[in-house]
Design a protein around this motif. Structure first.
Motif, PDB file in Angstrom:
ATOM      1  N   ILE A 192      40.149  61.236  -3.876  1.00  0.00           N
ATOM      2  CA  ILE A 192      39.154  61.886  -3.013  1.00  0.00           C
ATOM      3  C   ILE A 192      38.896  61.134  -1.715  1.00  0.00           C
ATOM      4  CG2 ILE A 192      38.024  63.001  -4.962  1.00  0.00           C
ATOM      5  CD1 ILE A 192      35.864  60.868  -4.864  1.00  0.00           C
ATOM      6  N   GLY A 193      39.584  60.024  -1.471  1.00  0.00           N
ATOM      7  CA  GLY A 193      39.433  59.307  -0.214  1.00  0.00           C
ATOM      8  C   GLY A 193      38.273  58.322  -0.227  1.00  0.00           C
ATOM      9  N   GLU A 194      38.226  57.508   0.836  1.00  0.00           N
ATOM     10  CA  GLU A 194      37.202  56.467   0.940  1.00  0.00           C
ATOM     11  C   GLU A 194      35.795  57.050   1.024  1.00  0.00           C
ATOM     12  OE1 GLU A 194      37.168  53.304   0.729  1.00  0.00           O
ATOM     13  OE2 GLU A 194      39.272  52.675   0.846  1.00  0.00           O
ATOM     14  N   ARG A 195      35.614  58.105   1.792  1.00  0.00           N
ATOM     15  CA  ARG A 195      34.272  58.678   1.940  1.00  0.00           C
ATOM     16  C   ARG A 195      33.781  59.269   0.631  1.00  0.00           C
ATOM     17  NH1 ARG A 195      33.564  62.200   7.319  1.00  0.00           N
ATOM     18  NH2 ARG A 195      31.428  62.051   6.541  1.00  0.00           N
ATOM     19  N   GLY A 196      34.680  59.937  -0.089  1.00  0.00           N
ATOM     20  CA  GLY A 196      34.293  60.482  -1.381  1.00  0.00           C
ATOM     21  C   GLY A 196      33.933  59.388  -2.364  1.00  0.00           C
ATOM     22  N   PHE A 197      34.722  58.312  -2.358  1.00  0.00           N
ATOM     23  CA  PHE A 197      34.417  57.186  -3.229  1.00  0.00           C
ATOM     24  C   PHE A 197      33.071  56.574  -2.875  1.00  0.00           C
ATOM     25  CE2 PHE A 197      34.275  52.566  -3.643  1.00  0.00           C
ATOM     26  CZ  PHE A 197      34.394  52.427  -5.022  1.00  0.00           C
ATOM     27  N   ALA A 198      32.818  56.407  -1.577  1.00  0.00           N
ATOM     28  CA  ALA A 198      31.538  55.820  -1.151  1.00  0.00           C
ATOM     29  C   ALA A 198      30.366  56.666  -1.629  1.00  0.00           C
ATOM     30  CB  ALA A 198      31.515  55.680   0.368  1.00  0.00           C
ATOM     31  N   GLY A 199      30.545  57.988  -1.606  1.00  0.00           N
ATOM     32  CA  GLY A 199      29.484  58.868  -2.082  1.00  0.00           C
ATOM     33  C   GLY A 199      29.233  58.707  -3.574  1.00  0.00           C
ATOM     34  N   ILE A 200      30.307  58.657  -4.358  1.00  0.00           N
ATOM     35  CA  ILE A 200      30.162  58.464  -5.800  1.00  0.00           C
ATOM     36  C   ILE A 200      29.517  57.115  -6.090  1.00  0.00           C
ATOM     37  CG2 ILE A 200      31.457  58.078  -7.939  1.00  0.00           C
ATOM     38  CD1 ILE A 200      33.424  60.191  -7.024  1.00  0.00           C
ATOM     39  N   TYR A 201      29.977  56.093  -5.406  1.00  0.00           N
ATOM     40  CA  TYR A 201      29.442  54.744  -5.622  1.00  0.00           C
ATOM     41  C   TYR A 201      27.943  54.720  -5.336  1.00  0.00           C
ATOM     42  CZ  TYR A 201      29.311  49.621  -5.487  1.00  0.00           C
ATOM     43  OH  TYR A 201      29.030  48.308  -5.753  1.00  0.00           O
ATOM     44  N   ALA A 202      27.535  55.343  -4.223  1.00  0.00           N
ATOM     45  CA  ALA A 202      26.121  55.335  -3.852  1.00  0.00           C
ATOM     46  C   ALA A 202      25.276  56.078  -4.880  1.00  0.00           C
ATOM     47  CB  ALA A 202      25.948  55.955  -2.469  1.00  0.00           C
ATOM     48  N   VAL A 203      25.760  57.211  -5.360  1.00  0.00           N
ATOM     49  CA  VAL A 203      25.001  58.005  -6.329  1.00  0.00           C
ATOM     50  C   VAL A 203      24.860  57.247  -7.645  1.00  0.00           C
ATOM     51  CG1 VAL A 203      25.062  60.086  -7.758  1.00  0.00           C
ATOM     52  CG2 VAL A 203      25.567  60.234  -5.315  1.00  0.00           C
ATOM     53  N   VAL A 204      25.960  56.668  -8.132  1.00  0.00           N
ATOM     54  CA  VAL A 204      25.917  55.934  -9.405  1.00  0.00           C
ATOM     55  C   VAL A 204      25.025  54.702  -9.279  1.00  0.00           C
ATOM     56  CG1 VAL A 204      27.280  54.620 -11.066  1.00  0.00           C
ATOM     57  CG2 VAL A 204      28.157  56.785 -10.163  1.00  0.00           C
ATOM     58  N   ALA A 205      25.150  53.976  -8.163  1.00  0.00           N
ATOM     59  CA  ALA A 205      24.328  52.784  -7.963  1.00  0.00           C
ATOM     60  C   ALA A 205      22.849  53.145  -7.918  1.00  0.00           C
ATOM     61  CB  ALA A 205      24.743  52.073  -6.688  1.00  0.00           C
ATOM     62  N   ALA A 206      22.510  54.213  -7.190  1.00  0.00           N
ATOM     63  CA  ALA A 206      21.111  54.625  -7.087  1.00  0.00           C
ATOM     64  C   ALA A 206      20.576  55.094  -8.431  1.00  0.00           C
ATOM     65  CB  ALA A 206      20.973  55.728  -6.038  1.00  0.00           C
ATOM     66  N   ALA A 207      21.383  55.873  -9.156  1.00  0.00           N
ATOM     67  CA  ALA A 207      20.928  56.408 -10.438  1.00  0.00           C
ATOM     68  C   ALA A 207      20.680  55.293 -11.449  1.00  0.00           C
ATOM     69  CB  ALA A 207      21.963  57.397 -10.981  1.00  0.00           C
ATOM     70  N   THR A 208      21.601  54.335 -11.534  1.00  0.00           N
ATOM     71  CA  THR A 208      21.420  53.249 -12.506  1.00  0.00           C
ATOM     72  C   THR A 208      20.290  52.309 -12.093  1.00  0.00           C
ATOM     73  OG1 THR A 208      23.231  52.033 -11.409  1.00  0.00           O
ATOM     74  CG2 THR A 208      23.790  53.316 -13.377  1.00  0.00           C
ATOM     75  N   LEU A 209      20.101  52.120 -10.777  1.00  0.00           N
ATOM     76  CA  LEU A 209      19.000  51.281 -10.319  1.00  0.00           C
ATOM     77  C   LEU A 209      17.654  51.930 -10.624  1.00  0.00           C
ATOM     78  CD1 LEU A 209      18.027  48.752  -8.859  1.00  0.00           C
ATOM     79  CD2 LEU A 209      18.260  49.993  -6.696  1.00  0.00           C
ATOM     80  N   ILE A 210      17.550  53.238 -10.408  1.00  0.00           N
ATOM     81  CA  ILE A 210      16.301  53.954 -10.727  1.00  0.00           C
ATOM     82  C   ILE A 210      16.037  53.898 -12.224  1.00  0.00           C
ATOM     83  CG2 ILE A 210      15.229  56.233 -10.775  1.00  0.00           C
ATOM     84  CD1 ILE A 210      16.669  56.792  -8.103  1.00  0.00           C
ATOM     85  N   TRP A 211      17.079  54.099 -13.005  1.00  0.00           N
ATOM     86  CA  TRP A 211      16.944  54.002 -14.472  1.00  0.00           C
ATOM     87  C   TRP A 211      16.432  52.624 -14.872  1.00  0.00           C
ATOM     88  CZ3 TRP A 211      21.732  53.881 -18.237  1.00  0.00           C
ATOM     89  CH2 TRP A 211      21.270  53.848 -19.559  1.00  0.00           C
ATOM     90  N   LEU A 212      17.015  51.584 -14.271  1.00  0.00           N
ATOM     91  CA  LEU A 212      16.593  50.218 -14.579  1.00  0.00           C
ATOM     92  C   LEU A 212      15.139  49.992 -14.182  1.00  0.00           C
ATOM     93  CD1 LEU A 212      17.299  47.385 -15.561  1.00  0.00           C
ATOM     94  CD2 LEU A 212      18.241  46.900 -13.295  1.00  0.00           C
ATOM     95  N   ALA A 213      14.753  50.489 -13.017  1.00  0.00           N
ATOM     96  CA  ALA A 213      13.371  50.305 -12.556  1.00  0.00           C
ATOM     97  C   ALA A 213      12.377  51.027 -13.461  1.00  0.00           C
ATOM     98  CB  ALA A 213      13.238  50.819 -11.122  1.00  0.00           C
ATOM     99  N   LEU A 214      12.707  52.246 -13.882  1.00  0.00           N
ATOM    100  CA  LEU A 214      11.811  53.005 -14.754  1.00  0.00           C
ATOM    101  C   LEU A 214      11.701  52.340 -16.128  1.00  0.00           C
ATOM    102  CD1 LEU A 214      12.874  56.661 -13.860  1.00  0.00           C
ATOM    103  CD2 LEU A 214      10.797  55.458 -13.149  1.00  0.00           C
ATOM    104  N   ALA A 215      12.826  51.853 -16.642  1.00  0.00           N
ATOM    105  CA  ALA A 215      12.793  51.169 -17.936  1.00  0.00           C
ATOM    106  C   ALA A 215      11.967  49.888 -17.847  1.00  0.00           C
ATOM    107  CB  ALA A 215      14.225  50.859 -18.389  1.00  0.00           C
ATOM    108  N   TYR A 216      12.104  49.193 -16.730  1.00  0.00           N
ATOM    109  CA  TYR A 216      11.343  47.952 -16.520  1.00  0.00           C
ATOM    110  C   TYR A 216       9.840  48.235 -16.509  1.00  0.00           C
ATOM    111  CZ  TYR A 216       9.707  43.719 -14.129  1.00  0.00           C
ATOM    112  OH  TYR A 216       9.040  42.570 -13.791  1.00  0.00           O
ATOM    113  N   ARG A 217       9.445  49.283 -15.814  1.00  0.00           N
ATOM    114  CA  ARG A 217       8.016  49.612 -15.713  1.00  0.00           C
ATOM    115  C   ARG A 217       7.452  50.051 -17.062  1.00  0.00           C
ATOM    116  NH1 ARG A 217       6.346  53.247 -10.664  1.00  0.00           N
ATOM    117  NH2 ARG A 217       4.345  52.695 -11.624  1.00  0.00           N
ATOM    118  N   ALA A 218       8.295  50.671 -17.892  1.00  0.00           N
ATOM    119  CA  ALA A 218       7.808  51.174 -19.176  1.00  0.00           C
ATOM    120  C   ALA A 218       7.808  50.114 -20.261  1.00  0.00           C
ATOM    121  CB  ALA A 218       8.676  52.358 -19.623  1.00  0.00           C
ATOM    122  N   ALA A 219       8.500  49.021 -20.051  1.00  0.00           N
ATOM    123  CA  ALA A 219       8.621  47.997 -21.094  1.00  0.00           C
ATOM    124  C   ALA A 219       7.318  47.207 -21.230  1.00  0.00           C
ATOM    125  CB  ALA A 219       9.777  47.054 -20.768  1.00  0.00           C
TER     126      ALA A 219
END
Length: 225
Positions: free
Chosen positions: A30-57
């Motif tokens: 999918i090219g560099e731009r497509g990869f950058a988009g996937i990387y950004a979405v996965v990074a943001a999603a896992t970071l939000i998940w981590l932050a929410l889990a941290y707040r709930a612990a």
């Protein structure tokens, strides 16, 4: 607490997978731009998940007592980490993008380490563990520290493959470990640019001030003023 650990593993693991073994196949499809988009979405999603889990612990009992002496040491180290971070944003050969001309010699933050951004994050993680030694914080800050330091090593390996002559030239002038190149005589301490120091002080003051309204705990100089 288990969810914090699972989210931390997902955050770190997806970064490593996407940055290294999966990057080539995805870019080929999918090219560099497509990869950058996937990387950004996965990074943001896992970071939000981590932050929410941290707040709930639940907040566990601290593993050791934290006094003014430790807070003073951490405050000084965080200033150094802020300078490393700000200095890494301009003229950093490790940043993504077309390779530019290497500096004739390592100066400023790059004389300290060729990975000032990664060490800035690692010092942030270690400092937060030192002054807030509860289980969920140790997991989150430890994950960020691990990601930064192992990621820097893997970045060296990738650069050696993609730019073998160029990167080995830069490695000969710098060091992975802070101050190792200076101690070995390959670099000299000094040569910091105005934005390294001024930007580092500003972000240090702002970030430590924000601890009170955001985390309910005074940090940095604000603990005493």
């Amino acid at each position: 607490m288990e969810m914090v650990l699972i989210a931390a593993v997902a955050f770190v693991g997806t970064h490593f997978l996407l940055s290294h073994p999966l990057r080539g196949p995805i870019v080929a499809r999918i090219g560099e731009r497509g990869f950058a988009g996937i990387y950004a979405v996965v990074a943001a999603a896992t970071l939000i998940w981590l932050a929410l889990a941290y707040r709930a612990a639940p907040v566990t009992a601290p593993l050791w007592n934290v006094g003014d002496g430790l807070w003073t040491l951490v405050t000084i180290i965080m200033l150094a980490a802020s300078v490393l971070l700000m200095g890494s944003l301009i003229g950093n050969p490790a940043l993504p993008g077309p390779p530019g001309e290497l500096p004739a010699e390592a100066k400023g933050v790059f004389a300290v380490t060729r990975h000032p951004m990664m060490w800035g994050f690692a010092l942030w993680g270690l400092c937060h563990i030192a002054v807030f030694p509860v289980a969920d914080n140790i997991i989150v800050a430890g994950a960020i520290t691990f990601l930064a330091l192992v990621g820097a090593r893997l970045q060296d390996a990738k650069k050696q493959q993609l730019q073998p002559d160029r990167w080995r030239t830069w490695e000969a002038k710098t060091s992975y470990w802070p101050f190792a190149a200076i101690a070995a005589g390959r670099a000299r301490f000094g040569g910091f640019r105005p934005h390294d120091i001024a930007g580092g002080v500003v972000i240090w003051l702002a970030a430590t001030w924000a601890h009170l309204p955001l985390a309910g705990m005074a940090a940095g100089l604000w603990r005493w003023f």
